[in-house]
Design an enzyme around this catalytic site. Structure first.
Site, PDB file in Angstrom:
ATOM      1  N   SER A 142       0.846  -1.197   0.000  1.00 60.57           N
ATOM      2  CA  SER A 142       0.000   0.000   0.000  1.00 60.57           C
ATOM      3  C   SER A 142       0.879   1.243   0.000  1.00 60.57           C
ATOM      4  CB  SER A 142      -0.941   0.030   1.205  1.00 60.57           C
ATOM      5  OG  SER A 142      -1.397   1.336   1.489  1.00 60.57           O
ATOM      6  N   TYR A 155      -2.404   0.730  10.783  1.00 63.47           N
ATOM      7  CA  TYR A 155      -2.225   0.378   9.373  1.00 63.47           C
ATOM      8  C   TYR A 155      -0.969   1.046   8.810  1.00 63.47           C
ATOM      9  CZ  TYR A 155      -3.480  -0.376   4.452  1.00 63.47           C
ATOM     10  OH  TYR A 155      -3.488  -0.754   3.133  1.00 63.47           O
TER      11      TYR A 155
END
Length: 267
Positions: A142, A155
């Site tokens: 990501s 995250y």
């Protein structure tokens, strides 16, 4: 050949894709199958894993791709079916909102899935790959691993860890035939994006792309021998700005945070 390294050809490749019941993982499994790979579909949701495998004519191995026991079972089953694992797509991930106030178990789950799942898989795969001088590890990191993700400290932090581990693997083993790639999309139209709330809708949704576009970028990047695979090309500029003008970049991110807080206050 790219930089002395073999280009990727999916035909005949024995591939494992974790988190492949939905979203990017399902798209990766689909793209690899269409390119001629023999694919093992893994997901914590057994119904989803079996549904994708049935659609593709692939092999489903449901289960946990993070714990030591789950990873060992997955790789053992994959080897029994494929003969050998040539490509491991460490795609399973979890996104937890919050900051230091996020529950300890949320931080722990993010660490286990987003980082240690990669470590445990590579620990089991590396002996065979190093012995035969070939193997490929694709980590779905990501853009949060290159930049950050406002509203989701667990995250952002663990995706930075995933990137750091992928970099370490590549720096340590590329001369021995192990190819490592970090797939770093920004917004992708998946269930995970739907769960990111206000921050995701402001930061990611406007430029979100389809999972199939991410999978296509992954196959192109592997074929080109790229370590960083950026389905959103603009992320390269953001990453450069973060590295070269960190205070300016942080000021810009904080400005976005204040805009999101202002939107929330008006509701």
């Amino acid at each position: 050949m790219t930089d002395g390294r073999p280009a990727f050809d999916a035909a005949g490749t024995g591939a494992v894709v974790t988190g492949a019941g939905h979203g990017i993982g399902a798209a990766l499994a689909r793209a690899l199958t269409e390119a001629g790979a023999r694919v093992v579909v893994n997901d914590l949701d057994p119904d989803a894993a079996h549904a994708v495998a049935a659609e593709l004519g692939a092999h489903a191995v449901p289960g946990d791709a993070a714990s030591a026991e789950g990873v060992a079972a997955l790789i053992g089953a994959a080897r029994a079916h494929l003969g050998a694992v040539d490509l491991y797509c460490a795609n399973a991930g979890v996104a937890t909102t919050g900051g230091p106030d996020a529950p300890p178990d949320a931080w722990e789950r993010a660490w286990q899935v987003n980082v240690l799942g990669h470590v445990r898989a590579s620990e089991l795969l590396l002996p065979d790959w190093l012995e035969r001088g070939s193997g490929r590890f694709l980590a779905t990191v990501s853009a949060a691993g290159l930049l950050t993700m406002l509203g989701s400290a667990p995250y952002a932090v663990t995706k930075h860890g995933a990137l750091a581990y992928a970099e370490w693997l590549s720096a340590t083993y590329r001369h021995r035939g192990v190819q490592v790639h970090a797939l770093c999309p920004q917004g992708v139209r998946t269930r995970m994006l739907d769960d990111t709330g206000e921050h995701g809708q402001v930061l990611l949704a406007p430029t979100a792309i389809e999972p199939a576009e991410v999978a296509e970028a992954a196959l192109r990047g592997m074929a080109a021998g790229e370590f960083l695979i950026l389905p959103h090309p603009e992320v390269a500029d953001y990453y450069a700005a973060r590295a070269t003008t960190p205070d300016r970049w942080l000021h810009g991110m904080n400005r976005l945070q204040r805009q999101i807080e202002a939107r929330q206050e008006t509701r």
